[in-house]
Structure formats: structure tokens, C-alpha cells
Design a protein around this motif. Structure first.
Motif, PDB file in Angstrom:
ATOM      1  N   HIS A 155       9.906 -24.116   2.544  1.00 35.66           N
ATOM      2  CA  HIS A 155      10.446 -23.304   3.556  1.00 35.66           C
ATOM      3  C   HIS A 155      10.962 -21.994   3.045  1.00 35.66           C
ATOM      4  CE1 HIS A 155      14.528 -23.513   1.760  1.00 35.66           C
ATOM      5  NE2 HIS A 155      14.450 -24.769   1.439  1.00 35.66           N
ATOM      6  N   LEU A 156      10.884 -21.121   3.900  1.00 41.27           N
ATOM      7  CA  LEU A 156      11.261 -19.681   3.554  1.00 41.27           C
ATOM      8  C   LEU A 156      12.795 -19.588   3.234  1.00 41.27           C
ATOM      9  CD1 LEU A 156       9.537 -17.828   6.556  1.00 41.27           C
ATOM     10  CD2 LEU A 156       8.775 -17.911   4.110  1.00 41.27           C
ATOM     11  N   THR A 157      13.153 -18.678   2.066  1.00 38.49           N
ATOM     12  CA  THR A 157      14.570 -18.440   2.050  1.00 38.49           C
ATOM     13  C   THR A 157      14.850 -17.136   2.775  1.00 38.49           C
ATOM     14  OG1 THR A 157      13.681 -16.917   0.120  1.00 38.49           O
ATOM     15  CG2 THR A 157      14.162 -19.252  -0.288  1.00 38.49           C
ATOM     16  N   GLU A 158      16.236 -16.774   2.786  1.00 35.44           N
ATOM     17  CA  GLU A 158      16.686 -15.332   3.376  1.00 35.44           C
ATOM     18  C   GLU A 158      15.665 -14.312   2.834  1.00 35.44           C
ATOM     19  OE1 GLU A 158      18.457 -15.167   5.917  1.00 35.44           O
ATOM     20  OE2 GLU A 158      18.786 -17.256   5.983  1.00 35.44           O
ATOM     21  N   ALA A 159      15.331 -14.239   1.735  1.00 35.24           N
ATOM     22  CA  ALA A 159      14.515 -13.362   1.314  1.00 35.24           C
ATOM     23  C   ALA A 159      13.133 -13.496   1.492  1.00 35.24           C
ATOM     24  CB  ALA A 159      14.508 -13.436  -0.263  1.00 35.24           C
ATOM     25  N   GLY A 160      12.482 -14.626   1.945  1.00 38.83           N
ATOM     26  CA  GLY A 160      11.280 -14.782   2.484  1.00 38.83           C
ATOM     27  C   GLY A 160      11.217 -14.177   3.914  1.00 38.83           C
ATOM     28  N   TRP A 161      12.245 -14.647   4.760  1.00 33.46           N
ATOM     29  CA  TRP A 161      12.556 -14.053   6.036  1.00 33.46           C
ATOM     30  C   TRP A 161      12.185 -12.397   6.043  1.00 33.46           C
ATOM     31  CZ3 TRP A 161      11.160 -16.411  10.282  1.00 33.46           C
ATOM     32  CH2 TRP A 161      11.277 -17.919  10.534  1.00 33.46           C
ATOM     33  N   LEU A 162      13.373 -11.770   5.174  1.00 34.38           N
ATOM     34  CA  LEU A 162      13.280 -10.199   5.044  1.00 34.38           C
ATOM     35  C   LEU A 162      11.795  -9.875   4.523  1.00 34.38           C
ATOM     36  CD1 LEU A 162      15.103  -7.983   5.074  1.00 34.38           C
ATOM     37  CD2 LEU A 162      15.797  -8.402   2.649  1.00 34.38           C
ATOM     38  N   ALA A 163      11.146 -10.322   3.778  1.00 35.47           N
ATOM     39  CA  ALA A 163       9.979  -9.979   3.411  1.00 35.47           C
ATOM     40  C   ALA A 163       8.902  -9.789   4.571  1.00 35.47           C
ATOM     41  CB  ALA A 163       9.201 -10.771   2.423  1.00 35.47           C
ATOM     42  N   ILE A 164       8.926 -10.888   5.694  1.00 34.09           N
ATOM     43  CA  ILE A 164       8.169 -10.810   6.862  1.00 34.09           C
ATOM     44  C   ILE A 164       8.547  -9.745   7.544  1.00 34.09           C
ATOM     45  CG2 ILE A 164       7.500 -12.255   8.756  1.00 34.09           C
ATOM     46  CD1 ILE A 164       7.850 -14.602   7.280  1.00 34.09           C
ATOM     47  N   LYS A 165      10.031  -9.689   7.859  1.00 31.57           N
ATOM     48  CA  LYS A 165      10.494  -8.608   8.742  1.00 31.57           C
ATOM     49  C   LYS A 165      10.121  -7.233   8.095  1.00 31.57           C
ATOM     50  CE  LYS A 165      14.598 -10.853  10.481  1.00 31.57           C
ATOM     51  NZ  LYS A 165      16.118 -10.928  10.666  1.00 31.57           N
ATOM     52  N   SER A 166      10.249  -6.830   6.964  1.00 37.65           N
ATOM     53  CA  SER A 166       9.746  -5.577   6.372  1.00 37.65           C
ATOM     54  C   SER A 166       8.224  -5.382   6.619  1.00 37.65           C
ATOM     55  CB  SER A 166      10.149  -5.807   4.757  1.00 37.65           C
ATOM     56  OG  SER A 166      11.396  -5.784   4.424  1.00 37.65           O
ATOM     57  N   ASP A 167       7.564  -6.294   6.375  1.00 40.41           N
ATOM     58  CA  ASP A 167       5.936  -6.271   6.552  1.00 40.41           C
ATOM     59  C   ASP A 167       5.502  -5.853   8.053  1.00 40.41           C
ATOM     60  OD1 ASP A 167       3.209  -6.741   5.523  1.00 40.41           O
ATOM     61  OD2 ASP A 167       3.334  -8.108   7.194  1.00 40.41           O
ATOM     62  N   GLU A 168       6.408  -6.551   9.050  1.00 43.24           N
ATOM     63  CA  GLU A 168       6.028  -6.559  10.464  1.00 43.24           C
ATOM     64  C   GLU A 168       6.418  -4.795  10.598  1.00 43.24           C
ATOM     65  OE1 GLU A 168       6.231 -10.659  12.345  1.00 43.24           O
ATOM     66  OE2 GLU A 168       7.930  -9.448  12.693  1.00 43.24           O
ATOM     67  N   LEU A 169       7.622  -4.485  10.322  1.00 41.14           N
ATOM     68  CA  LEU A 169       8.101  -3.094  10.360  1.00 41.14           C
ATOM     69  C   LEU A 169       7.105  -2.035   9.956  1.00 41.14           C
ATOM     70  CD1 LEU A 169      10.321  -1.415  11.906  1.00 41.14           C
ATOM     71  CD2 LEU A 169      11.556  -1.476   9.276  1.00 41.14           C
ATOM     72  N   ALA A 170       6.659  -2.412   8.694  1.00 38.25           N
ATOM     73  CA  ALA A 170       5.436  -1.489   8.380  1.00 38.25           C
ATOM     74  C   ALA A 170       4.341  -1.259   9.239  1.00 38.25           C
ATOM     75  CB  ALA A 170       5.286  -1.977   6.774  1.00 38.25           C
ATOM     76  N   LEU A 171       3.734  -2.606   9.605  1.00 38.90           N
ATOM     77  CA  LEU A 171       2.587  -2.540  10.529  1.00 38.90           C
ATOM     78  C   LEU A 171       2.970  -2.094  11.740  1.00 38.90           C
ATOM     79  CD1 LEU A 171       1.542  -6.184   9.651  1.00 38.90           C
ATOM     80  CD2 LEU A 171       0.274  -4.178   8.957  1.00 38.90           C
ATOM     81  N   ALA A 172       4.211  -2.041  12.171  1.00 41.24           N
ATOM     82  CA  ALA A 172       4.630  -1.375  13.568  1.00 41.24           C
ATOM     83  C   ALA A 172       4.446  -0.020  13.610  1.00 41.24           C
ATOM     84  CB  ALA A 172       6.135  -2.080  14.020  1.00 41.24           C
ATOM     85  N   SER A 173       4.296   0.574  12.422  1.00 40.64           N
ATOM     86  CA  SER A 173       4.297   2.115  12.516  1.00 40.64           C
ATOM     87  C   SER A 173       2.920   2.587  12.993  1.00 40.64           C
ATOM     88  CB  SER A 173       4.565   2.636  10.730  1.00 40.64           C
ATOM     89  OG  SER A 173       3.611   2.127  10.113  1.00 40.64           O
ATOM     90  N   GLU A 174       1.980   1.279  12.909  1.00 44.40           N
ATOM     91  CA  GLU A 174       0.344   1.791  13.403  1.00 44.40           C
ATOM     92  C   GLU A 174       0.660   2.181  15.024  1.00 44.40           C
ATOM     93  OE1 GLU A 174      -2.156   2.216  11.662  1.00 44.40           O
ATOM     94  OE2 GLU A 174      -1.660   0.699   9.779  1.00 44.40           O
ATOM     95  N   ALA A 175       1.679   1.772  15.487  1.00 45.20           N
ATOM     96  CA  ALA A 175       1.779   1.771  17.038  1.00 45.20           C
ATOM     97  C   ALA A 175       2.217   3.357  17.657  1.00 45.20           C
ATOM     98  CB  ALA A 175       2.843   0.813  17.945  1.00 45.20           C
ATOM     99  N   LEU A 176       2.532   3.992  16.555  1.00 48.30           N
ATOM    100  CA  LEU A 176       2.980   5.305  16.890  1.00 48.30           C
ATOM    101  C   LEU A 176       1.965   6.391  17.234  1.00 48.30           C
ATOM    102  CD1 LEU A 176       6.024   5.814  14.382  1.00 48.30           C
ATOM    103  CD2 LEU A 176       6.182   5.440  16.791  1.00 48.30           C
ATOM    104  N   PRO A 177       2.003   7.186  18.128  1.00 50.49           N
ATOM    105  CA  PRO A 177       2.995   7.480  19.262  1.00 50.49           C
ATOM    106  C   PRO A 177       2.718   6.453  20.146  1.00 50.49           C
ATOM    107  CG  PRO A 177       0.973   8.879  19.664  1.00 50.49           C
ATOM    108  CD  PRO A 177       0.695   8.086  18.405  1.00 50.49           C
ATOM    109  N   ILE A 178       4.087   5.823  20.663  1.00 48.23           N
ATOM    110  CA  ILE A 178       3.829   4.860  21.421  1.00 48.23           C
ATOM    111  C   ILE A 178       3.883   5.341  22.982  1.00 48.23           C
ATOM    112  CG2 ILE A 178       5.722   3.209  22.681  1.00 48.23           C
ATOM    113  CD1 ILE A 178       7.222   3.003  20.124  1.00 48.23           C
TER     114      ILE A 178
END
Length: 275
Positions: free
Chosen positions: A81-104
Motif C-alpha cells: 500500500h502507499l504511504t503518506e509519502a507515496g500519496w504526496l509523490a502522486i500529487k506532486s507528479d499530477e501537479l507537474a503534469l497539470a502545468s501542461e494545461a496552461l493557458p487554461i
């Protein structure tokens, strides 16, 4: 398989630093574990990673404290299972990928592909989806002078993706903070106009046709089709019966099977889907 949304949305006010996961195997394993506890064999089978490679990657994830299990390392049948650090890694990755959406895009309801790995998609959107089925264009729709983001063109083939999560995660890309709900865009208020240009919803989905080629670049915003695309199920057997079984999307015909059908769910379902 639907992920545990509560883990993603437990701290809506937290600020996360964007950091993209560079390893494909690492992203696949962390993403799969976000959907529930699994053994090494289950992870390898679901992600398409060979067991020796999956075991080696899991060992690295354990050493990095991103993954843990209910049994000592190396135990047969241990559920990871994921640890808290694992969940944070997923969130950080998604946030980096979300920058592809700019400009919104300013058009409520528009969405884009942020990332694709085989049939698995990470989608960006500006409003809560009205259906768990999302139409995806096979190629970039032609742009028009009237509507820069318009994609309601008859000649563009469309595919179908099904959401793997019940609700999107809303992120303010200017502050890297999670929000509780999507922005409310009011043309008469400057502050809501400004906010609508920085908040994006993120949700994971899966293409129904896993081999379908999609030639839409990450971050390319598009709207849904204005015409009725090809239905997600076979026309002759699932849409020509005498009685209506269900309706999956406003742009898809009613599901009317010609004969009774039996299905075996090959993936785990979220408890909210059980009657």
C-alpha cells in the motif's frame, strides 16, 4: 477500478510542490496502488511490468518509504500500500503534469489530456463531468475563427474514456493548492474571471478501446462533439433491442441489448458502486 478519492482530497488546503515522476514503472505502480492494496503479482499483471522488474521497482519504492506492506519485506502474498509519502509523490507528479494545461481555456466544460500511458489517461477539466463517460477526439480538432477551442466538427473521429474516480481534484496552479470545488465563472466579476484562469480539475480515466491511437497533444483544450459519435458498445447487439437497459451518455444511444448479457468484472470496484 476506482481510486480512494478520500486520500486525494483529505487535505484540500495543502500546498504541494510540483515534481514529475520520471520512471514509467514507478508511476504505474504508484498509480495502481492508489486504487487499493495489492500483491506484487497483482501489480505486475495489472501494469504490464514483468514480475522481476516490478519486484525491483517495489524494493526501491520501499527504500524510499513510498510503499509499505502489512507483512515483512519478501513475504509471499504481502499486500502493498502507499504511504503518506507515496500519496504526496502522486500529487506532486499530477501537479507537474497539470502545468501542461496552461493557458487554461475559459469555456466551462472544456477538457484536455494531460498525460497518457497506454489506455490510462490523466484529464484536465473545468467543470464536474455530467457522465462517467468522456468523449476523446482521435486527433486535434480544426480551429475556427469563431471559437478557438471548438471541436464540434463532423470529420473528427471520437473515442470513449471512462472515469476511474468519482470526483476531480481541483488545483489552483498559481498557488499549487487544492480546492474544494471548481471555480464559479461570472463574466460580470473580474475576480472570478481571474480565478477561472488558474484552477483546473484533474481526474484519471481509461480508454475503452485500449489500442486506440490518440494524436492530441498534452494540454490541448477541446470541447465535446456537437454530433453523435460512434457508440461505445457494438451497435447491432447493444442498441437495437426492444427494451432500454441503461443510458450511459447524452451523446450515446440508449443501451438496448438484443439478448440478455452476463458480464464478469475483471477489476475491483469502489464500494460506492455496489447496490
Amino acid at each position: 477500478m476506482m481510486s480512494d478519492d478520500s486520500k486525494f482530497n483529505s487535505n484540500v488546503d495543502e500546498s504541494v510542490s510540483p515534481s514529475k515522476i520520471r520512471s514509467r514503472n514507478k508511476r504505474r505502480i504508484l498509480g495502481f496502488l492508489s486504487e487499493g492494496r495489492s500483491t506484487v503479482g497483482e501489480i505486475a499483471s495489472a501494469t504490464g511490468i514483468r514480475v522481476p522488474h516490478a519486484s525491483a521497482e517495489i524494493r526501491r519504492l520501499r527504500n524510499a518509504t513510498l510503499v509499505d506492506s502489512d507483512m515483512p519485506a519478501g513475504s509471499r502474498g504481502a499486500k502493498l500500500h502507499l504511504t503518506e509519502a507515496g500519496w504526496l509523490a502522486i500529487k506532486s507528479d499530477e501537479l507537474a503534469l497539470a502545468s501542461e494545461a496552461l493557458p487554461i481555456s475559459r469555456e466551462e466544460g472544456n477538457y484536455c489530456i494531460l498525460f497518457r500511458d497506454g489506455p490510462n489517461l490523466l484529464l484536465g477539466l473545468l467543470a464536474q463531468p455530467s457522465s462517467p463517460l468522456i468523449p476523446i477526439p482521435d486527433r486535434p480538432p480544426p480551429e475556427t475563427e469563431v471559437d478557438h477551442f471548438s471541436s464540434g466538427i463532423e470529420g473528427v473521429p471520437w473515442s470513449w474514456a471512462v472515469l476511474k474516480e468519482r470526483t476531480p481534484r481541483w488545483i489552483d496552479l498559481t498557488t499549487n493548492e487544492y480546492r474544494i470545488s471548481p471555480p464559479v465563472y461570472d463574466k460580470g466579476k473580474i475576480e472570478t474571471f481571474s480565478e477561472s484562469e488558474s484552477i483546473i480539475g484533474i481526474v484519471r480515466a481509461k480508454l475503452l478501446d485500449e489500442e486506440r491511437p490518440i494524436a492530441v497533444a498534452p494540454g490541448k483544450w477541446f470541447s465535446g462533439p456537437t454530433h453523435r459519435p460512434k457508440p461505445p458498445l457494438p451497435e447491432s447487439s447493444m442498441h437495437r433491442g426492444q427494451w432500454i437497459l441503461a443510458r450511459c451518455h447524452e451523446l450515446a444511444p440508449d443501451i438496448r441489448p438484443v439478448s440478455p448479457g452476463v458480464a464478469v468484472a475483471s477489476e475491483r470496484l469502489h464500494r460506492s458502486m455496489l447496490a
